[in-house]
Write an enzyme that holds these catalytic residues in place. Structure first.
Site, PDB file in Angstrom:
ATOM      1  N   HIS A  61      -5.696   2.441  -4.545  1.00  0.00           N
ATOM      2  CA  HIS A  61      -5.869   1.343  -3.596  1.00  0.00           C
ATOM      3  C   HIS A  61      -7.282   1.328  -3.019  1.00  0.00           C
ATOM      4  O   HIS A  61      -7.813   0.254  -2.714  1.00  0.00           O
ATOM      5  CB  HIS A  61      -4.835   1.451  -2.468  1.00  0.00           C
ATOM      6  N   ASP A  62      -7.883   2.497  -2.871  1.00  0.00           N
ATOM      7  CA  ASP A  62      -9.256   2.544  -2.377  1.00  0.00           C
ATOM      8  C   ASP A  62     -10.206   1.913  -3.387  1.00  0.00           C
ATOM      9  O   ASP A  62     -11.025   1.060  -3.042  1.00  0.00           O
ATOM     10  CB  ASP A  62      -9.673   3.991  -2.098  1.00  0.00           C
ATOM     11  N   GLY A  67     -14.531  -0.887  -4.265  1.00  0.00           N
ATOM     12  CA  GLY A  67     -14.876   0.284  -5.063  1.00  0.00           C
ATOM     13  C   GLY A  67     -14.426   1.583  -4.424  1.00  0.00           C
ATOM     14  O   GLY A  67     -13.853   1.606  -3.327  1.00  0.00           O
ATOM     15  N   GLU A  85      -8.617  -1.777   6.192  1.00  0.00           N
ATOM     16  CA  GLU A  85      -7.734  -1.737   5.020  1.00  0.00           C
ATOM     17  C   GLU A  85      -6.488  -0.894   5.275  1.00  0.00           C
ATOM     18  O   GLU A  85      -5.390  -1.236   4.830  1.00  0.00           O
ATOM     19  CB  GLU A  85      -8.485  -1.158   3.821  1.00  0.00           C
ATOM     20  N   SER A 245      13.242  12.726 -13.575  1.00  0.00           N
ATOM     21  CA  SER A 245      12.005  13.334 -14.073  1.00  0.00           C
ATOM     22  C   SER A 245      10.856  13.097 -13.106  1.00  0.00           C
ATOM     23  O   SER A 245       9.699  13.068 -13.494  1.00  0.00           O
ATOM     24  CB  SER A 245      11.662  12.743 -15.447  1.00  0.00           C
ATOM     25  N   ASP A 250       5.333  12.923 -17.339  1.00  0.00           N
ATOM     26  CA  ASP A 250       5.709  12.825 -18.751  1.00  0.00           C
ATOM     27  C   ASP A 250       5.808  11.361 -19.183  1.00  0.00           C
ATOM     28  O   ASP A 250       5.348  10.461 -18.479  1.00  0.00           O
ATOM     29  CB  ASP A 250       7.026  13.566 -19.003  1.00  0.00           C
TER      30      ASP A 250
END
Length: 323
Positions: A61-62, A67, A85, A245, A250
């Site tokens: 999200h950053d 950027g 934000e 899981s 995985d």
């Protein structure tokens, strides 16, 4: 088609800036920096198994807004005087801020004013996934911290759980990432959790007439309604993105997609085009190591989106505030 000026602007920003990043950037200015981060992660992650997914989401999200500049960590910026934000709707369920602060405190004691919050976020995301037994990837450092954080900018650039493939493709292309990156990075949901509120419309009111999402496996929908998200307004219950899981990095997330059991609309979207569905199938037919290799490549690309280097930005003393 995507606006060419936006793509070319990204390429200029990305590639000229990334040249300023270096492996071992702090080797002289703060030689123990990366070891301090790694040790902190290895000490605390075993006691907080849900945190790696939260930390990689924080990183994601950053990077997708302004950027990878740690702007998501800011509580307030004097230049804007508005909601940052961190407190905007897409980030209200983001966790891990205290973890980043813990690492920053140790680094400030070791080397005051040297290691950026942006680099900490990037290193912590990588090291926390490694701590789960997941893949590693290269993290060149030298990022600097942004001075601007505007909550009103979060709507649009950050992919939402209800996004369709067209929107997702645009979100990623605007950051210089392609469909393969989209499919591969979505694989991080193999260790994640989702709030019922992020997908309850698929269970209770998909088109506004009290219906279920027909693309969602009906047996799974029945199970979720009976045992997890028991009412449509549930905003607190969390559900494993990869049931059975959730602590293992995985390929089973992709198996669930093909069984129509991806939790979010944005997960299900990956099976709605021949291209993305083929990428999902290729990952499943390949080895786990192949997935790790592809995930590493995409994470390395994502970690260099719109970075600040050189004399741009600053090195924050406290990650939640500009200096």
């Amino acid at each position: 088609m995507f606006e060419p000026t936006l793509a070319s602007r990204f390429i200029r920003t990305c590639c000229s800036a990334s040249a300023d990043l270096q492996m071992g950037f702090y080797s002289k200015s703060c030689p123990k920096a990366e070891k301090i981060v790694q040790d902190y992660v290895n000490k605390h992650i075993p006691n907080a198994p849900s945190l790696p997914a939260a930390l990689i989401r924080l990183h994601f999200h950053d990077c997708f807004l302004r950027g990878c500049d740690a702007s998501i960590l800011l509580n307030f910026t004097s230049s804007s005087g508005n909601q940052t934000e961190k407190f905007a709707i897409p980030n209200l369920t983001i966790r891990g801020f205290g973890f980043i602060d813990g690492v920053k405190t140790l680094l400030e004691k070791e080397c005051p004013g040297i290691v950026s919050c942006a680099d900490i976020v990037t290193l912590v995301a990588r090291d926390s996934i490694v701590a789960t037994g997941g893949p590693s990837w290269k993290v060149p450092t030298g990022r600097r911290d942004g001075l601007i954080s505007n909550g009103s900018e979060t709507i649009g650039p950050i992919p939402a759980p209800f996004s369709n493939l067209t929107t997702l493709q645009t979100n990623f292309a605007n950051q210089g990432l392609d469909l393969k990156d989209l499919v591969v990075l979505s694989g991080a949901h193999t260790i994640g959790f989702g709030h019922c509120s992020s997908f309850s419309n698929r269970l209770y009111n998909f088109t506004g007439v009290g219906d279920e999402d027909p693309s969602f496996d009906s047996e799974y929908v029945t199970n979720l309604k009976a045992n997890k998200c028991k009412f449509s307004s549930d905003s607190t219950t969390i559900v494993e993105m990869d049931p059975g899981s959730v602590r293992t990095f995985d390929l089973s997330y992709y198996s669930l997609l093909l069984k129509r059991r991806g939790l979010f609309e944005s997960d299900a979207a990956l099976t709605t085009s021949l291209t993305t569905r083929a990428l999902v199938t290729q990952l499943l037919q390949g080895s786990l190591q192949n997935f790790y290799t592809e995930f590493a490549k995409s994470m390395e690309k994502m970690g260099q989106i719109g970075i600040l280097t050189g004399s741009s930005g600053e090195i924050r003393e406290n990650c939640a505030f500009v200096n």
